[in-house]
Design a protein around this motif. Structure first.
Motif, PDB file in Angstrom:
ATOM      1  N   ASP A 310       1.050  -1.426  -0.004  1.00 53.17           N
ATOM      2  CA  ASP A 310       0.082  -0.336   0.042  1.00 53.17           C
ATOM      3  C   ASP A 310       0.965   1.130  -0.039  1.00 53.17           C
ATOM      4  N   HIS A 311       2.175   1.483   0.176  1.00 54.68           N
ATOM      5  CA  HIS A 311       3.534   1.762   0.053  1.00 54.68           C
ATOM      6  C   HIS A 311       3.926   1.812  -1.374  1.00 54.68           C
ATOM      7  N   TYR A 312       4.311   3.397  -2.074  1.00 51.35           N
ATOM      8  CA  TYR A 312       4.894   3.331  -3.020  1.00 51.35           C
ATOM      9  C   TYR A 312       6.492   2.861  -3.257  1.00 51.35           C
ATOM     10  N   PRO A 313       7.484   1.962  -2.966  1.00 52.10           N
ATOM     11  CA  PRO A 313       8.728   1.934  -2.147  1.00 52.10           C
ATOM     12  C   PRO A 313       9.828   3.131  -2.880  1.00 52.10           C
ATOM     13  N   LEU A 314      10.697   3.279  -2.326  1.00 50.59           N
ATOM     14  CA  LEU A 314      11.132   4.947  -2.635  1.00 50.59           C
ATOM     15  C   LEU A 314      12.921   4.477  -2.807  1.00 50.59           C
ATOM     16  N   TYR A 315      13.760   4.724  -4.280  1.00 50.51           N
ATOM     17  CA  TYR A 315      14.362   3.968  -4.766  1.00 50.51           C
ATOM     18  C   TYR A 315      15.593   5.259  -4.806  1.00 50.51           C
ATOM     19  N   ILE A 316      16.938   5.773  -4.280  1.00 50.15           N
ATOM     20  CA  ILE A 316      17.709   6.818  -4.690  1.00 50.15           C
ATOM     21  C   ILE A 316      18.893   5.563  -4.568  1.00 50.15           C
ATOM     22  N   GLU A 317      20.183   6.327  -5.404  1.00 52.66           N
ATOM     23  CA  GLU A 317      21.234   6.337  -5.282  1.00 52.66           C
ATOM     24  C   GLU A 317      21.902   7.017  -5.535  1.00 52.66           C
ATOM     25  N   PHE A 318      22.965   7.062  -4.550  1.00 48.54           N
ATOM     26  CA  PHE A 318      23.849   8.031  -4.152  1.00 48.54           C
ATOM     27  C   PHE A 318      25.167   7.932  -5.155  1.00 48.54           C
ATOM     28  N   THR A 319      26.152   9.171  -4.834  1.00 48.26           N
ATOM     29  CA  THR A 319      27.536   9.096  -5.055  1.00 48.26           C
ATOM     30  C   THR A 319      28.621   9.376  -3.533  1.00 48.26           C
ATOM     31  N   LEU A 320      29.161   8.126  -3.731  1.00 45.93           N
ATOM     32  CA  LEU A 320      30.530   8.637  -2.467  1.00 45.93           C
ATOM     33  C   LEU A 320      31.765   9.603  -2.627  1.00 45.93           C
ATOM     34  N   PRO A 321      32.085  10.418  -1.647  1.00 48.49           N
ATOM     35  CA  PRO A 321      33.486  11.240  -2.453  1.00 48.49           C
ATOM     36  C   PRO A 321      34.646  10.321  -3.408  1.00 48.49           C
ATOM     37  N   GLN A 322      34.612  11.556  -4.483  1.00 47.06           N
ATOM     38  CA  GLN A 322      35.452  10.933  -4.888  1.00 47.06           C
ATOM     39  C   GLN A 322      37.009  10.103  -4.005  1.00 47.06           C
ATOM     40  N   SER A 323      37.396  11.008  -2.884  1.00 51.94           N
ATOM     41  CA  SER A 323      38.217  10.536  -2.002  1.00 51.94           C
ATOM     42  C   SER A 323      38.412   8.552  -1.636  1.00 51.94           C
ATOM     43  N   VAL A 324      36.661   8.155  -2.465  1.00 50.32           N
ATOM     44  CA  VAL A 324      36.552   6.823  -2.046  1.00 50.32           C
ATOM     45  C   VAL A 324      37.176   6.159  -3.267  1.00 50.32           C
ATOM     46  N   ARG A 325      38.096   4.927  -2.841  1.00 47.57           N
ATOM     47  CA  ARG A 325      38.462   4.497  -4.698  1.00 47.57           C
ATOM     48  C   ARG A 325      38.095   3.387  -4.543  1.00 47.57           C
ATOM     49  N   VAL A 326      38.133   1.862  -5.272  1.00 50.25           N
ATOM     50  CA  VAL A 326      37.661   0.255  -5.424  1.00 50.25           C
ATOM     51  C   VAL A 326      39.487  -0.020  -5.560  1.00 50.25           C
ATOM     52  N   THR A 327      39.866  -0.575  -4.884  1.00 49.46           N
ATOM     53  CA  THR A 327      41.241  -0.862  -4.636  1.00 49.46           C
ATOM     54  C   THR A 327      41.064  -1.805  -6.320  1.00 49.46           C
ATOM     55  N   ASP A 328      42.397  -2.181  -6.673  1.00 45.66           N
ATOM     56  CA  ASP A 328      43.067  -1.728  -8.002  1.00 45.66           C
ATOM     57  C   ASP A 328      42.385  -3.229  -8.003  1.00 45.66           C
TER      58      ASP A 328
END
Length: 331
Positions: A310-328
């Motif tokens: 009886d409620h619509y779900p709410l979907y959000i996409e965030f981006t993280l700070p550019q200083s947060v990086r994936v490992t090699d």
């Protein structure tokens, strides 16, 4: 590549990659959904969980949020979700405590390949927050807040740690909602100021209410000003922005004439008051300067015969700070 396509690409990959990276960008994406499941009532055959379960699972599987905050779910409903979504783990107690799982839960599901749980807990929105099933301030039923501290997997040191708070405020008592929101804000304010926090859930009121104004830093409660921001209104792009409400009572957009007139009048009020962005009762709030909301959607998916809730779900996409990086190893 459009942002909508980027979201689609991220969704299709997010169950099999350690972290979700925005296409053609080095920034990492964090996706969140808040979803009021609607408590199962077998006597209501049309809207019972048995008739909605597959639709609920289909919505979650389609969007594959990294974090899924659910409200009103009973143990059997949550077990069905866990069985159908093996890529997730979950954390949460019944509002009656760990020794009685018969009542509603505020459970947080998380993608176990992308996110690691560090710690978690539950407190009751009452004058005795450590006592299970406790109620105060005229509340009609025990209300809880579930919190979990997470760490993203596959991130370069020192990593990325954040906390998610999931709640369902009292449905009937405005005082209980105000005090419950204040209690939850006290919890958030006690955390390190540098820790990103997402505050999700069913607030049973709009952001123009005393609760919303306090949490968004526009008014005081007991001499204190809240410090959260609204992900929906701050998103760079929104889908279904015309949906000024998230509760629809299993009617979706098929409202009666009187209801449509009320919605029209409310929509006109939004145009006149810049502080009334919407009439959502399901929110995702966040600490500013920690993450950036880039895409929001009121999810209106439904089966031919029934809505998932009886409620619509709410979907959000965030981006993280550019200083947060994936490992090699992950890149």
């Amino acid at each position: 590549v459009s942002l909508a396509l980027s979201v689609s690409l991220c969704s299709s990959l997010c169950l099999c990659c350690p972290v979700c990276v925005m296409p053609h960008s080095d920034q990492i994406s964090l996706t969140v959904m808040t979803f009021n499941l609607h408590r199962d009532n077998p006597a209501d055959s049309l809207h019972s969980w048995a008739s909605r379960k597959d639709s609920c699972i289909a919505v979650i599987a389609k969007y594959t949020p990294m974090i899924l905050c659910t409200q009103e779910g009973l143990k059997s409903q949550l077990e069905d979700l866990q069985e159908a979504l093996p890529g997730y783990k979950h954390f949460g107690l019944s509002s009656k405590g760990s020794y009685d799982s018969s009542d509603e839960h505020c459970t947080i599901f998380y993608n176990k390949e992308q996110i690691e749980q560090v710690e978690g807990g539950t407190f009751w929105l009452s004058e005795s927050p450590s006592i299970p099933a406790s109620t105060s301030w005229g509340s009609t039923a025990p209300c809880i807040a579930t919190w979990v501290t997470f760490q993203l997997r596959g991130i370069e040191p020192p990593g990325f740690t954040f906390q998610v708070v999931n709640t369902q405020l009292d449905e009937s008592s405005a005082r209980a909602r105000r005090r419950g929101a204040f209690l939850t804000w006290q919890h958030i304010a006690s955390l390190p100021s540098t820790l990103p926090v997402l505050y999700c859930g069913g607030f049973n009121t709009t952001k123009n209410s005393t609760v919303g104004q306090f949490l968004l830093g526009r008014s005081r409660e007991h001499g204190v000003v809240g410090g959260m921001a609204d992900a929906w209104s701050n998103s760079h792009r929104r889908k279904n922005a015309a949906f000024v409400y998230t509760y629809h009572g299993f009617k979706g957009q098929k409202q009666g004439a009187a209801e449509n007139l009320k919605l029209l009048l409310r929509a006109l009020c939004l145009c006149w008051d810049r502080h009334r962005e919407d009439l959502h009762t399901d929110w995702v709030l966040f600490r500013e300067h920690s993450v950036t909301p880039v895409y929001s959607e009121v999810v209106d998916d439904c089966s031919p015969d029934n809505y998932p809730s009886d409620h619509y779900p709410l979907y959000i996409e965030f981006t993280l700070p550019q200083s947060v990086r994936v490992t090699d190893e992950t890149a």
